[in-house]
Design a protein around this motif. Sequence first.
Motif, PDB file in Angstrom:
ATOM      1  N   ALA A 148       9.860   1.462  -7.532  1.00  0.00           N
ATOM      2  CA  ALA A 148      11.329   0.603  -7.662  1.00  0.00           C
ATOM      3  C   ALA A 148      12.153   1.972  -8.388  1.00  0.00           C
ATOM      4  N   GLY A 166       1.586  -5.827  -4.018  1.00  0.00           N
ATOM      5  CA  GLY A 166       2.523  -5.118  -3.477  1.00  0.00           C
ATOM      6  C   GLY A 166       1.277  -4.071  -4.280  1.00  0.00           C
ATOM      7  N   ALA A 167      -0.187  -3.374  -5.037  1.00  0.00           N
ATOM      8  CA  ALA A 167      -0.130  -2.980  -5.330  1.00  0.00           C
ATOM      9  C   ALA A 167      -0.469  -1.870  -5.854  1.00  0.00           C
ATOM     10  N   GLY A 168      -0.024  -1.035  -4.437  1.00  0.00           N
ATOM     11  CA  GLY A 168      -0.053   0.651  -4.682  1.00  0.00           C
ATOM     12  C   GLY A 168      -1.425   0.989  -4.088  1.00  0.00           C
ATOM     13  N   ALA A 174      -2.739  -7.024   3.901  1.00  0.00           N
ATOM     14  CA  ALA A 174      -1.804  -8.232   3.883  1.00  0.00           C
ATOM     15  C   ALA A 174       0.121  -7.925   3.557  1.00  0.00           C
ATOM     16  N   ASP A 175       0.763  -8.363   4.813  1.00  0.00           N
ATOM     17  CA  ASP A 175       1.984  -8.225   4.860  1.00  0.00           C
ATOM     18  C   ASP A 175       2.302  -9.510   4.191  1.00  0.00           C
ATOM     19  N   LEU A 176       3.215  -8.719   3.020  1.00  0.00           N
ATOM     20  CA  LEU A 176       3.765 -10.180   2.089  1.00  0.00           C
ATOM     21  C   LEU A 176       5.260 -10.961   2.607  1.00  0.00           C
ATOM     22  N   ASP A 177       5.688  -9.950   3.729  1.00  0.00           N
ATOM     23  CA  ASP A 177       6.825 -10.651   4.066  1.00  0.00           C
ATOM     24  C   ASP A 177       6.433 -11.684   4.880  1.00  0.00           C
ATOM     25  N   LEU A 207       2.069   7.410  -7.238  1.00  0.00           N
ATOM     26  CA  LEU A 207       1.849   6.498  -7.519  1.00  0.00           C
ATOM     27  C   LEU A 207       1.179   6.324  -8.749  1.00  0.00           C
ATOM     28  N   ALA A 215       4.290  -5.958  -9.830  1.00  0.00           N
ATOM     29  CA  ALA A 215       5.366  -4.297  -9.754  1.00  0.00           C
ATOM     30  C   ALA A 215       5.816  -3.247  -9.475  1.00  0.00           C
ATOM     31  N   ALA A 216       7.477  -3.260  -9.367  1.00  0.00           N
ATOM     32  CA  ALA A 216       8.229  -2.635  -8.575  1.00  0.00           C
ATOM     33  C   ALA A 216       7.406  -2.959  -7.440  1.00  0.00           C
ATOM     34  N   ASP A 239      -2.055  -4.902  -0.879  1.00  0.00           N
ATOM     35  CA  ASP A 239      -0.323  -4.157   0.217  1.00  0.00           C
ATOM     36  C   ASP A 239      -0.709  -3.965   1.152  1.00  0.00           C
ATOM     37  N   ARG A 240       0.374  -3.702   1.825  1.00  0.00           N
ATOM     38  CA  ARG A 240      -0.041  -4.225   4.008  1.00  0.00           C
ATOM     39  C   ARG A 240       0.033  -2.530   4.135  1.00  0.00           C
ATOM     40  N   HIS A 251      10.843  -4.762  -2.680  1.00  0.00           N
ATOM     41  CA  HIS A 251      10.456  -4.435  -1.721  1.00  0.00           C
ATOM     42  C   HIS A 251      10.286  -5.667  -0.193  1.00  0.00           C
ATOM     43  N   HIS A 258      10.884   3.068  -7.623  1.00  0.00           N
ATOM     44  CA  HIS A 258      10.341   4.541  -6.700  1.00  0.00           C
ATOM     45  C   HIS A 258      11.615   4.406  -5.208  1.00  0.00           C
ATOM     46  N   MET A 277      -2.526   3.395   1.044  1.00  0.00           N
ATOM     47  CA  MET A 277      -2.889   2.653  -0.618  1.00  0.00           C
ATOM     48  C   MET A 277      -4.456   2.333  -1.305  1.00  0.00           C
TER      49      MET A 277
HETATM   50  C1  LIG Z   1       6.690   0.845  -5.756  1.00  0.00           C
HETATM   51  S1  LIG Z   1       5.092   0.633  -5.134  1.00  0.00           S
HETATM   52  C2  LIG Z   1       4.505   0.040  -6.410  1.00  0.00           C
HETATM   53  C3  LIG Z   1       2.553   0.210  -6.656  1.00  0.00           C
HETATM   54  C4  LIG Z   1       2.571  -0.225  -8.087  1.00  0.00           C
HETATM   55  N1  LIG Z   1       2.072  -2.168  -7.862  1.00  0.00           N
HETATM   56  C5  LIG Z   1       2.514   0.560  -8.913  1.00  0.00           C
HETATM   57  O1  LIG Z   1       2.988  -0.220  -9.816  1.00  0.00           O
HETATM   58  O2  LIG Z   1       2.192   1.110  -9.501  1.00  0.00           O
HETATM   59  C6  LIG Z   1       5.359  -1.113  -4.178  1.00  0.00           C
HETATM   60  C7  LIG Z   1       4.060  -1.145  -2.878  1.00  0.00           C
HETATM   61  O3  LIG Z   1       4.843  -2.456  -2.133  1.00  0.00           O
HETATM   62  C8  LIG Z   1       3.782  -2.100  -1.156  1.00  0.00           C
HETATM   63  N2  LIG Z   1       4.702  -3.323  -0.817  1.00  0.00           N
HETATM   64  C9  LIG Z   1       5.548  -3.037   0.298  1.00  0.00           C
HETATM   65  N3  LIG Z   1       6.408  -4.755   0.934  1.00  0.00           N
HETATM   66  C10 LIG Z   1       5.468  -4.720   0.515  1.00  0.00           C
HETATM   67  C11 LIG Z   1       5.176  -5.965   1.479  1.00  0.00           C
HETATM   68  N4  LIG Z   1       6.384  -6.859   2.210  1.00  0.00           N
HETATM   69  N5  LIG Z   1       3.700  -6.742   1.950  1.00  0.00           N
HETATM   70  C12 LIG Z   1       2.548  -6.014   0.995  1.00  0.00           C
HETATM   71  N6  LIG Z   1       2.719  -5.203   0.440  1.00  0.00           N
HETATM   72  C13 LIG Z   1       3.952  -3.713   0.326  1.00  0.00           C
HETATM   73  C14 LIG Z   1       3.962  -0.748  -0.504  1.00  0.00           C
HETATM   74  O4  LIG Z   1       3.099  -0.724   0.837  1.00  0.00           O
HETATM   75  C15 LIG Z   1       3.406  -0.054  -2.170  1.00  0.00           C
HETATM   76  O5  LIG Z   1       2.389   0.123  -2.263  1.00  0.00           O
END
Ligand SMILES: C[S@@+](CC[C@H](N)C(=O)[O-])C[C@H]1O[C@@H](n2cnc3c(N)ncnc32)[C@H](O)[C@@H]1O
Length: 278
Positions: free
Chosen positions: A3, A59-61, A109-112, A26, A127-128, A82-83, A132, A5, A87
């Motif tokens: 973000a 959204g652990a990346g 999992a898709d958080l959407d 990341l 975080a960040a 994370d989806r 999204h 990012h 990652m």
């Molecule tokens: C900018 S990265 C941040 C990663 C980590 N939290 C960090 O601070 O380094 C955003 C992460 O959110 C995940 N993400 C975005 N939209 C998502 C969704 N709908 N469901 C699950 N994960 C999602 C992306 O795949 C990405 O790994």
Amino acid sequence: MEAHHHAHPDHGQHHHGDESALADLLDLDAEVLGPFLDELTAWVAEQSGRTPRTVADLGAGTGTGTLALARRFPSAEIVAVDRSPVMLDRLRAAARGQGLEERVRVLQADLDAALPPLGTPDLVWAAASLHHVENPARLLGEVHAALRPGGLLAVVEMDGMPRLLADEAGATLEARCREALAGSGPDPYPDWGPVLAAAGFEVAARRDFPIEVRPAPPGAVRYARTVLSGYRSRLAGRLAEGDLAALDRLLSADSPESVRHRELVVRGTRTAWAARRP
Ligand SMILES: C[S@@+](CC[C@H](N)C(=O)[O-])C[C@H]1O[C@@H](n2cnc3c(N)ncnc32)[C@H](O)[C@@H]1O
């Protein structure tokens, strides 16, 4: 990270090449900004009061936050959601590398779609990632319902890309790049305070964490290249020709103006909200 990012290469796309590029960035974030993450998890520990036993990272990346939390709370079990399988593979390998695989679990999992079943976590960290999500209000309602009463949600965002060039000309060039990107990048984050309150949380604290790493750590040249080439590709046609040429010289291997020869510093701000389920 942001973000932060916002300007990550091809951010928002989901084919694997792009995801590896984002994953690389990341990991670089973690290398360059690591010490500041420790400060942040210490603050979360303070806010959370009782020591969390179960933690979820949304959204652990590649797991920068997951692993920092695992180190901060040595008896906690952590689930990283994370989806992206790209990652999560890297996260799993990193957890193994640090001997944390017993306590760190990944969950694709898709958080959407919905918050996946997480049990009753004591602490949720995003975080960040929250900016999204398509419908953050819905997700926050689900997080609120899942948290143990008295449990804490920590939301962290970064104020755009970090600033890297220490000299005046470089710093003002970066400022123009950031300005040109503002509003054009995917969804800058809002003030999460009211959104958290509307989901039923009690916003216990909000804090800005200024970051300044000087002298720049070893990963900074690669970091600067990644950030500046992101500007170069995203801002073609939107920056003055002179600025695009200056970016090219920064990115070229043999120019005397290359990032390799410039004084670098890493500056940025993370903002964190600590929200409690009453
Ligand atoms: C900018 S990265 C941040 C990663 C980590 N939290 C960090 O601070 O380094 C955003 C992460 O959110 C995940 N993400 C975005 N939209 C998502 C969704 N709908 N469901 C699950 N994960 C999602 C992306 O795949 C990405 O790994």
